[in-house]
Scaffold this motif. Structure first.
Motif, PDB file in Angstrom:
ATOM      1  N   ILE A  57      -3.647  -0.904 -13.066  1.00 59.64           N
ATOM      2  CA  ILE A  57      -4.886  -1.432 -12.452  1.00 59.64           C
ATOM      3  C   ILE A  57      -6.070  -0.516 -12.749  1.00 59.64           C
ATOM      4  CG2 ILE A  57      -6.029  -1.948 -10.250  1.00 59.64           C
ATOM      5  CD1 ILE A  57      -3.449  -3.097  -9.278  1.00 59.64           C
ATOM      6  N   ASN A  58      -5.834   0.771 -12.870  1.00 58.44           N
ATOM      7  CA  ASN A  58      -6.864   1.818 -12.970  1.00 58.44           C
ATOM      8  C   ASN A  58      -8.335   1.365 -13.034  1.00 58.44           C
ATOM      9  OD1 ASN A  58      -6.945   1.104 -15.679  1.00 58.44           O
ATOM     10  ND2 ASN A  58      -5.381   2.609 -16.222  1.00 58.44           N
ATOM     11  N   ASP A  59      -8.797   0.745 -11.969  1.00 62.84           N
ATOM     12  CA  ASP A  59     -10.201   0.366 -11.822  1.00 62.84           C
ATOM     13  C   ASP A  59     -10.617   0.889 -10.436  1.00 62.84           C
ATOM     14  OD1 ASP A  59     -12.594  -0.835 -11.350  1.00 62.84           O
ATOM     15  OD2 ASP A  59     -12.007  -2.809 -12.081  1.00 62.84           O
ATOM     16  N   PRO A  60     -11.576   1.821 -10.369  1.00 63.68           N
ATOM     17  CA  PRO A  60     -11.875   2.446  -9.068  1.00 63.68           C
ATOM     18  C   PRO A  60     -12.428   1.474  -8.023  1.00 63.68           C
ATOM     19  CG  PRO A  60     -13.421   3.144 -10.794  1.00 63.68           C
ATOM     20  CD  PRO A  60     -12.360   2.365 -11.467  1.00 63.68           C
ATOM     21  N   VAL A  61     -12.911   0.310  -8.445  1.00 63.93           N
ATOM     22  CA  VAL A  61     -13.424  -0.628  -7.436  1.00 63.93           C
ATOM     23  C   VAL A  61     -12.322  -1.555  -6.906  1.00 63.93           C
ATOM     24  CG1 VAL A  61     -15.781  -0.617  -8.323  1.00 63.93           C
ATOM     25  CG2 VAL A  61     -14.180  -2.370  -9.108  1.00 63.93           C
ATOM     26  N   VAL A  62     -11.105  -1.394  -7.397  1.00 62.20           N
ATOM     27  CA  VAL A  62      -9.992  -2.234  -6.903  1.00 62.20           C
ATOM     28  C   VAL A  62      -9.011  -1.355  -6.130  1.00 62.20           C
ATOM     29  CG1 VAL A  62      -8.093  -3.770  -7.539  1.00 62.20           C
ATOM     30  CG2 VAL A  62     -10.210  -3.792  -8.874  1.00 62.20           C
ATOM     31  N   THR A  63      -8.683  -1.780  -4.928  1.00 57.29           N
ATOM     32  CA  THR A  63      -7.688  -1.060  -4.130  1.00 57.29           C
ATOM     33  C   THR A  63      -6.481  -1.973  -3.930  1.00 57.29           C
ATOM     34  OG1 THR A  63      -9.543  -0.084  -2.976  1.00 57.29           O
ATOM     35  CG2 THR A  63      -7.381   0.322  -2.040  1.00 57.29           C
ATOM     36  N   PRO A  64      -5.315  -1.546  -4.413  1.00 55.30           N
ATOM     37  CA  PRO A  64      -4.121  -2.387  -4.233  1.00 55.30           C
ATOM     38  C   PRO A  64      -3.434  -2.066  -2.904  1.00 55.30           C
ATOM     39  CG  PRO A  64      -3.678  -0.618  -5.806  1.00 55.30           C
ATOM     40  CD  PRO A  64      -5.044  -0.358  -5.245  1.00 55.30           C
ATOM     41  N   PHE A  65      -3.899  -2.689  -1.820  1.00 53.64           N
ATOM     42  CA  PHE A  65      -3.263  -2.438  -0.525  1.00 53.64           C
ATOM     43  C   PHE A  65      -1.865  -3.059  -0.529  1.00 53.64           C
ATOM     44  CE2 PHE A  65      -7.835  -2.453   0.881  1.00 53.64           C
ATOM     45  CZ  PHE A  65      -7.881  -1.108   1.215  1.00 53.64           C
ATOM     46  N   HIS A  66      -0.896  -2.288  -0.054  1.00 54.44           N
ATOM     47  CA  HIS A  66       0.478  -2.805   0.006  1.00 54.44           C
ATOM     48  C   HIS A  66       0.688  -3.514   1.343  1.00 54.44           C
ATOM     49  CE1 HIS A  66       2.509  -0.118  -3.217  1.00 54.44           C
ATOM     50  NE2 HIS A  66       1.192  -0.114  -3.406  1.00 54.44           N
ATOM     51  N   SER A  67       1.320  -4.696   1.295  1.00 55.82           N
ATOM     52  CA  SER A  67       1.602  -5.438   2.532  1.00 55.82           C
ATOM     53  C   SER A  67       3.084  -5.343   2.869  1.00 55.82           C
ATOM     54  CB  SER A  67       1.211  -6.908   2.365  1.00 55.82           C
ATOM     55  OG  SER A  67      -0.141  -7.008   2.002  1.00 55.82           O
ATOM     56  N   GLY A  68       3.939  -5.777   1.940  1.00 61.95           N
ATOM     57  CA  GLY A  68       5.388  -5.702   2.174  1.00 61.95           C
ATOM     58  C   GLY A  68       6.032  -5.091   0.948  1.00 61.95           C
ATOM     59  N   THR A  69       6.158  -3.765   0.932  1.00 58.93           N
ATOM     60  CA  THR A  69       6.759  -3.068  -0.213  1.00 58.93           C
ATOM     61  C   THR A  69       7.646  -1.930   0.290  1.00 58.93           C
ATOM     62  OG1 THR A  69       4.989  -1.429  -0.365  1.00 58.93           O
ATOM     63  CG2 THR A  69       4.701  -3.443  -1.669  1.00 58.93           C
ATOM     64  N   LYS A  70       8.561  -1.508  -0.543  1.00 59.92           N
ATOM     65  CA  LYS A  70       9.298  -0.262  -0.238  1.00 59.92           C
ATOM     66  C   LYS A  70       9.617   0.447  -1.549  1.00 59.92           C
ATOM     67  CE  LYS A  70      13.995  -1.881  -0.049  1.00 59.92           C
ATOM     68  NZ  LYS A  70      15.166  -2.151   0.692  1.00 59.92           N
ATOM     69  N   LYS A  71       9.812   1.746  -1.447  1.00 55.36           N
ATOM     70  CA  LYS A  71      10.079   2.537  -2.643  1.00 55.36           C
ATOM     71  C   LYS A  71      11.576   2.812  -2.738  1.00 55.36           C
ATOM     72  CE  LYS A  71       8.075   6.200  -5.258  1.00 55.36           C
ATOM     73  NZ  LYS A  71       7.297   7.357  -5.378  1.00 55.36           N
ATOM     74  N   GLU A  72      12.137   2.622  -3.925  1.00 58.73           N
ATOM     75  CA  GLU A  72      13.541   3.010  -4.150  1.00 58.73           C
ATOM     76  C   GLU A  72      13.595   3.765  -5.451  1.00 58.73           C
ATOM     77  OE1 GLU A  72      16.240  -0.267  -1.939  1.00 58.73           O
ATOM     78  OE2 GLU A  72      16.707   0.060  -4.046  1.00 58.73           O
ATOM     79  N   GLY A  73      13.895   5.044  -5.400  1.00 53.92           N
ATOM     80  CA  GLY A  73      13.811   5.872  -6.602  1.00 53.92           C
ATOM     81  C   GLY A  73      12.374   5.861  -7.086  1.00 53.92           C
ATOM     82  N   ASP A  74      12.195   5.531  -8.380  1.00 46.66           N
ATOM     83  CA  ASP A  74      10.838   5.493  -8.927  1.00 46.66           C
ATOM     84  C   ASP A  74      10.219   4.112  -8.837  1.00 46.66           C
ATOM     85  OD1 ASP A  74      10.927   8.093  -9.575  1.00 46.66           O
ATOM     86  OD2 ASP A  74      11.597   7.774 -11.659  1.00 46.66           O
ATOM     87  N   GLN A  75      10.970   3.168  -8.278  1.00 48.60           N
ATOM     88  CA  GLN A  75      10.485   1.785  -8.315  1.00 48.60           C
ATOM     89  C   GLN A  75       9.878   1.343  -6.986  1.00 48.60           C
ATOM     90  OE1 GLN A  75      14.084  -0.247  -9.634  1.00 48.60           O
ATOM     91  NE2 GLN A  75      13.112  -0.514 -11.629  1.00 48.60           N
ATOM     92  N   ILE A  76       8.868   0.484  -7.083  1.00 48.24           N
ATOM     93  CA  ILE A  76       8.306  -0.147  -5.883  1.00 48.24           C
ATOM     94  C   ILE A  76       8.849  -1.577  -5.860  1.00 48.24           C
ATOM     95  CG2 ILE A  76       6.204  -0.804  -4.655  1.00 48.24           C
ATOM     96  CD1 ILE A  76       6.104   2.115  -5.068  1.00 48.24           C
ATOM     97  N   LEU A  77       9.475  -1.933  -4.730  1.00 53.52           N
ATOM     98  CA  LEU A  77      10.124  -3.242  -4.610  1.00 53.52           C
ATOM     99  C   LEU A  77       9.408  -4.108  -3.573  1.00 53.52           C
ATOM    100  CD1 LEU A  77      13.866  -2.097  -4.415  1.00 53.52           C
ATOM    101  CD2 LEU A  77      12.501  -2.579  -6.457  1.00 53.52           C
TER     102      LEU A  77
END
Ligand code: GLY
Length: 411
Positions: free
Chosen positions: A348-368
């Motif tokens: 995404i690397n755009d400073p005017v965009v914020t990716p707010f997480h709603s329903g996510t979890k981290k497992e190892g290096d992955q976001i699920l």
């Protein structure tokens, strides 16, 4: 200050993002939080309905301020519990939160204090099966009690009304409202409230239906824009005079004074603004677009409310427009699968965009994926069109199996 935010959705992600910007914060915790929130706050594995455990955590960790995101802990009396022990907490008491948590209370309250709202009848669920055969369609059916965004249905015919009643029964509903269907433009008006004093906080527009063109079932919200393009300053004055002031005074008279953020869900009609619903909290995904625009320190806002200094509070906002687009799991708002790998967040690397997480979890290096609503990509722009283009450019970079979203947010 040590701060605890309660909740783990997109609204709380936006709250944590905003609170983390304050230089008054020493330690920031969020219970239970999610994978995105973990970038700014220490996650505490306590669910939002575990009032005793949250209370003990706040006491044992010298929490100076607790900010409540969702309605469930409010309905369970978290604010009352913390206040009894003189722990600082931001949100309404269980009695005041009934304005959201009981639709029957809320409707009777509005009728008593002559707050403009569509006419409605409150009845036991079994009686509603007969009544829906005699009312004019379309009709709005609402379930009394908390329903996780699934407590409202607009039925076009008896068949749809029966299906809604069956669904409410499945969710444990016993009392039903049958409400006149109004046409107009929906808008959300938020107020900072302290007993009988309230000041306009901000406006937003929520996109409640699942599909483009406002089609499909109601959801918790598939996107938002802020400010609302339909609430002018003249209309704001009218809403304050005819809705907000009598509401806050009425709640004081009922022995349930309101403190916190009051969400006024409106239908703007040719006959003026009508209240469709009150909520006792920030909206989700309205919070995401709004908190991106807010420049005032969140702690200053909370302090002004808790210390009864609302009249001295100066709010500062970015002049830009915010557009927030929700990315949801396949099947939402019905049953959905969790655990899908989310790809492309690092693109995404755009400073005017914020990716707010709603329903996510981290497992190892992955976001699920870990919920119905998964992410809420929020962009600022000089106008709605620019913000919208930036938000959708970010959407194009993110993917997970079954990802669904509306393509007309801010259009
Ligand atoms: N977006 C609607 C709500 O938060 O209730």
């Amino acid at each position: 200050m040590n701060i605890l935010v309660i909740g783990g959705g997109g609204r709380e992600a936006a709250l944590v993002y905003k609170i983390a910007q304050s230089n008054k914060v020493k330690k920031l915790f969020c219970a239970p939080g999610n994978a995105g929130i973990a970038e700014h706050a220490t996650l505490v594995p306590i669910a939002a309905d575990q009032i005793d455990a949250l209370f003990l955590f706040a006491k044992n960790n010298h929490i100076d301020l607790t900010v409540v995101g969702p309605e469930l802990p409010l309905s369970l009396g978290i604010v009352d519990r913390f206040r009894e022990a003189e722990l600082r907490i931001f949100g309404p008491s269980a009695a005041a939160a009934q304005i959201e948590t009981s639709k029957a209370f809320s409707k009777r309250f509005m009728q008593k204090y002559k707050i403009p709202t569509p006419e409605a009848e409150v009845m036991p669920l079994h009686e509603a099966y007969e009544r829906i055969r005699t009312v004019t369609m379309p009709i709005v059916l609402k379930m009394d009690g908390l329903a996780e965004g699934k407590g409202v249905c607009i039925a076009q015919n008896v068949h749809e009304a029966e299906a809604a009643l069956a669904a409410f029964k499945g969710r444990g509903g016993t009392q039903i409202l049958l409400e006149r269907f109004l046409t107009g433009v929906e808008a959300t008006f938020f107020v900072l409230a302290d007993h009988d004093k309230g000041i306009p906080f901000f406006t937003a527009q929520d996109y409640k239906r699942l599909l483009d063109g406002d089609l499909g079932p109601n959801t918790g919200g598939m996107g938002s824009i802020s400010p609302s393009p339909t609430i002018t300053s003249a209309l704001e004055k009218e809403i304050m005079a005819t809705i907000v002031e009598p509401t806050l005074k009425g709640l004081v008279a009922e022995g349930a004074p309101y403190q916190g953020i009051l969400y006024v869900g409106l239908m703007l009609t040719a006959e003026g603004p009508f209240v469709l619903e009150f909520n006792a909290r920030l909206g989700d995904p309205e919070a995401q677009s709004v908190l991106r625009r807010l420049q005032t320190d969140w702690i200053d806002i909370v302090d002004a409310v808790l210390e009864h200094r609302l009249d001295q509070l100066q709010l500062a906002w970015s002049n830009e427009t915010a557009v927030a687009v929700v990315l949801a799991s396949a099947g939402y708002p019905g049953p959905y699968k969790k655990g899908e790998v989310i790809l492309g967040l690092d693109r995404i690397n755009d400073p005017v965009v914020t990716p707010f997480h709603s329903g996510t979890k981290k497992e190892g290096d992955q976001i699920l994926t870990n919920g119905g609503r998964v992410l809420c990509l929020t962009a600022l722009g000089k106008d709605q069109q620019e913000a919208r283009e930036r938000a959708y450019r970010a959407v194009d970079r993110v993917s997970f199996h079954g990802m669904q979203y509306r393509k007309d947010i801010g259009k």
